[in-house]
Every structure is written in structure tokens, then in C-alpha cells.
Design a protein around this motif. Structure first.
Motif, mmCIF file in Angstrom:
data_model
loop_
_atom_site.group_PDB
_atom_site.id
_atom_site.type_symbol
_atom_site.label_atom_id
_atom_site.label_comp_id
_atom_site.label_asym_id
_atom_site.label_seq_id
_atom_site.Cartn_x
_atom_site.Cartn_y
_atom_site.Cartn_z
ATOM 1 N N LEU A 111 28.028 -48.726 47.712
ATOM 2 C CA LEU A 111 28.376 -50.043 48.244
ATOM 3 C C LEU A 111 29.587 -50.559 47.485
ATOM 4 O O LEU A 111 29.613 -50.530 46.251
ATOM 5 C CB LEU A 111 27.203 -51.012 48.081
ATOM 6 N N ARG A 112 30.606 -50.986 48.231
ATOM 7 C CA ARG A 112 31.812 -51.520 47.605
ATOM 8 C C ARG A 112 32.092 -52.916 48.151
ATOM 9 O O ARG A 112 32.206 -53.109 49.354
ATOM 10 C CB ARG A 112 33.015 -50.611 47.857
ATOM 11 N N ALA A 113 32.165 -53.882 47.252
ATOM 12 C CA ALA A 113 32.475 -55.263 47.632
ATOM 13 C C ALA A 113 33.729 -55.701 46.890
ATOM 14 O O ALA A 113 33.893 -55.414 45.696
ATOM 15 C CB ALA A 113 31.310 -56.191 47.284
ATOM 16 N N SER A 114 34.632 -56.382 47.587
ATOM 17 C CA SER A 114 35.889 -56.790 46.963
ATOM 18 C C SER A 114 36.293 -58.178 47.446
ATOM 19 O O SER A 114 35.883 -58.636 48.519
ATOM 20 C CB SER A 114 37.006 -55.790 47.289
ATOM 21 N N TYR A 115 37.106 -58.827 46.615
ATOM 22 C CA TYR A 115 37.604 -60.169 46.942
ATOM 23 C C TYR A 115 39.019 -60.311 46.396
ATOM 24 O O TYR A 115 39.280 -59.976 45.233
ATOM 25 C CB TYR A 115 36.704 -61.246 46.338
ATOM 26 N N VAL A 116 39.938 -60.780 47.226
ATOM 27 C CA VAL A 116 41.329 -61.010 46.851
ATOM 28 C C VAL A 116 41.676 -62.460 47.134
ATOM 29 O O VAL A 116 41.352 -62.991 48.211
ATOM 30 C CB VAL A 116 42.292 -60.098 47.639
#
Length: 277
Positions: free
Chosen positions: A183-188
Motif C-alpha cells: 500500500l502506497r499513500a502520498s501527499y503533495v
């Protein structure tokens, strides 16, 4: 092609991935691009990695809605890609092959609609792999999935799913990959205080090994020609780079990588020079 709807599945999480990985390198590279009056673009590249040198030469020709790319490298590989846009409205067709592997041929069709996007790619061999993806939603929120089916063994070699949320100054995404094993979660988030730079955070969870990787990074626009970037993960890997625009199309990039948990090791440095008229 229409861009009013959701992007392709491959665009989910791409902004964070680019900010954390793009332009970081530990090689010495130089790329020189020239253009002819007929619209032909020629690119030659040379790289050195640990004393091993490699090079390539590439050509791109565009005419109306057709683009032809050819690339040859010092390992005797020749890659060819033909792209045709809008054979049918809102479509892009891509045919590619990498020689001497004659079984590497692939035909891909992309379709962008106001509320959905689709891609289908088929290998041009006796037992081809069939790749397909789809997203539904809007430019602000999109849900998508992708899969790869091996017709020879009749099994799925890949299936992933993801969701993305986009506002004018931020983007968030969650991707379930590796057949549900990661699972990969990202925020920019874009920050005006960084002169147009951004901060990014990404969490990777590997369920089978119970391993977590947290990476944070950011970019800062020093002036219109200079950008600095940095990234650090919970394993102690630190990277930094400085990119300076020599001309509107040419750039010099200096990068470095450190292991903060083993400072006795020598850091790795990279240099990339891109020259375009």
C-alpha cells in the motif's frame, strides 16, 4: 486528446513520485539535443556509472498528429516507437518494439473521456500479455485500476487499484499494488512560501514483510533559474540536488546521496548536463 476528465491510471501518485525521485542520480550524464529545419530532433547521451560508460543516440520526428521516436544504445539495442494522436477522437495509439528482441513488440491504445479514461496494450507475439487500465471520475477525484493478463499461462501477473484527490494546491493518492501486498499513500502540497516549491510525504507498507518506509521531501525555488530538492526516509537515506537552468531549455543538475546511519561511507555524487538550443 481531451484532458477534461480524469487522467490515466499511471498518473495516480505520479506527482509525488516525480518530486521524490525525478532528477536524482549518482551517475555522470550529458545529453545534447539539436533540431533541424524539417522538425527532426536529434539527441545524443553519454553516461558514466562506476567506471562503466554507456551511450545512446535518439531521433524524434513529428508531423501533424504523428510522432516517430528511434533510439539506439551502446548495448546494440534499438527502440522504435510510433505515436498517432486522434485517429479517433480523444485517442492515442502507440506501437513500439525493442530490437533485437523481436517478441517485445507492443500495441497500445489510450482513450480519454470527460468522465473516464482507458488504456489497452497487447504484446505482438504468440502468447502476448494483455495490459489494461481504467479510471473514472473528474480531474479533482478519480478511482482507477490496472491489470496484466498472461494469455500463455492464463494468469494475472499484476493487478493494482488506486484513488487520487486533487485541489489547486495539493494532491493526495492511495494505491494498493503488488496484488494487494503493498500500500502506497502520498501527499503533495504546493507552498507559496517556497516560491512555488512543494513538500511531499509518502508511506509504503509491505504486508508480507511487515515493512514500512516513510519518505519526506520538498523542493525550493531559489530563483527563476535555480531549484533545490531534498528527500529523507526512515532508513536514513538522504538525497539532495541542485538544478540550474543555463538557458530556457538547458540545465545542469548536481545531486548527492548519503546514508545517515553509516556516515563513514563515502557519499555518492551525480552530475547531469542537458543542452538544448
Amino acid at each position: 486528446m481531451s484532458t477534461r476528465g480524469p487522467a490515466l491510471f499511471s498518473a495516480i501518485g505520479k506527482k509525488a513520485t516525480d518530486l521524490l525521485n525525478r532528477d536524482y542520480n549518482t551517475d555522470q550524464k550529458i545529453n545534447i539535443t539539436t533540431y533541424t529545419e524539417t522538425g527532426l530532433a536529434l539527441n545524443s547521451g553519454l553516461a558514466n556509472n562506476g567506471g562503466l560508460s554507456s551511450g545512446d543516440i535518439a531521433a524524434q520526428y513529428k508531423y501533424k498528429n504523428v510522432a516517430l521516436d528511434v533510439k539506439a544504445d551502446t548495448q546494440s539495442n534499438v527502440s522504435t516507437m510510433l505515436t498517432v494522436t486522434d485517429i479517433l477522437p480523444s485517442t492515442k495509439t502507440i506501437a513500439s518494439i525493442k530490437l533485437p528482441d523481436y517478441k517485445s513488440g507492443k500495441l497500445e491504445v489510450q482513450y480519454l473521456h470527460e468522465h473516464a479514461s482507458f488504456t489497452t496494450a497487447v504484446g505482438l507475439n504468440e502468447s502476448p500479455a494483455v495490459d489494461f487500465s481504467a479510471t473514472i471520475g473528474t480531474p479533482a477525484i478519480a478511482f482507477g485500476a490496472e491489470a496484466s493478463f498472461l494469455t500463455g499461462s492464463r494468469v494475472f501477473s499484476k493487478y493494482n487499484a488506486g484513488v487520487s484527490f486533487t485541489q489547486h494546491d495539493s494532491t493526495a493518492s492511495v494505491i494498493l499494488a503488488d496484488k494487494g501486498d503493498s500500500l502506497r499513500a502520498s501527499y503533495v502540497h504546493q507552498l507559496s512560501r517556497l516560491n512555488g516549491g512543494a513538500v511531499v510525504g509518502e508511506v509504503n507498507r509491505k504486508f508480507s514483510t511487515n515493512e514500512n518506509t516513510l519518505t519526506v521531501g520538498g523542493s525550493y525555488v531559489v530563483d527563476p533559474e535555480t531549484v533545490v530538492k531534498a528527500r529523507l526516509n526512515n532508513h536514513g537515506n538522504l538525497g539532495a540536488l541542485l538544478q540550474h537552468q543555463l538557458t530556457p531549455k538547458s540545465s545542469l543538475t548536481l545531486s548527492a546521496a548519503f546514508d545517515t546511519k553509516a556516515l563513514e561511507r563515502h557519499p555518492n555524487f551525480g552530475l547531469a548536463l542537458s543542452l538544448k538550443p
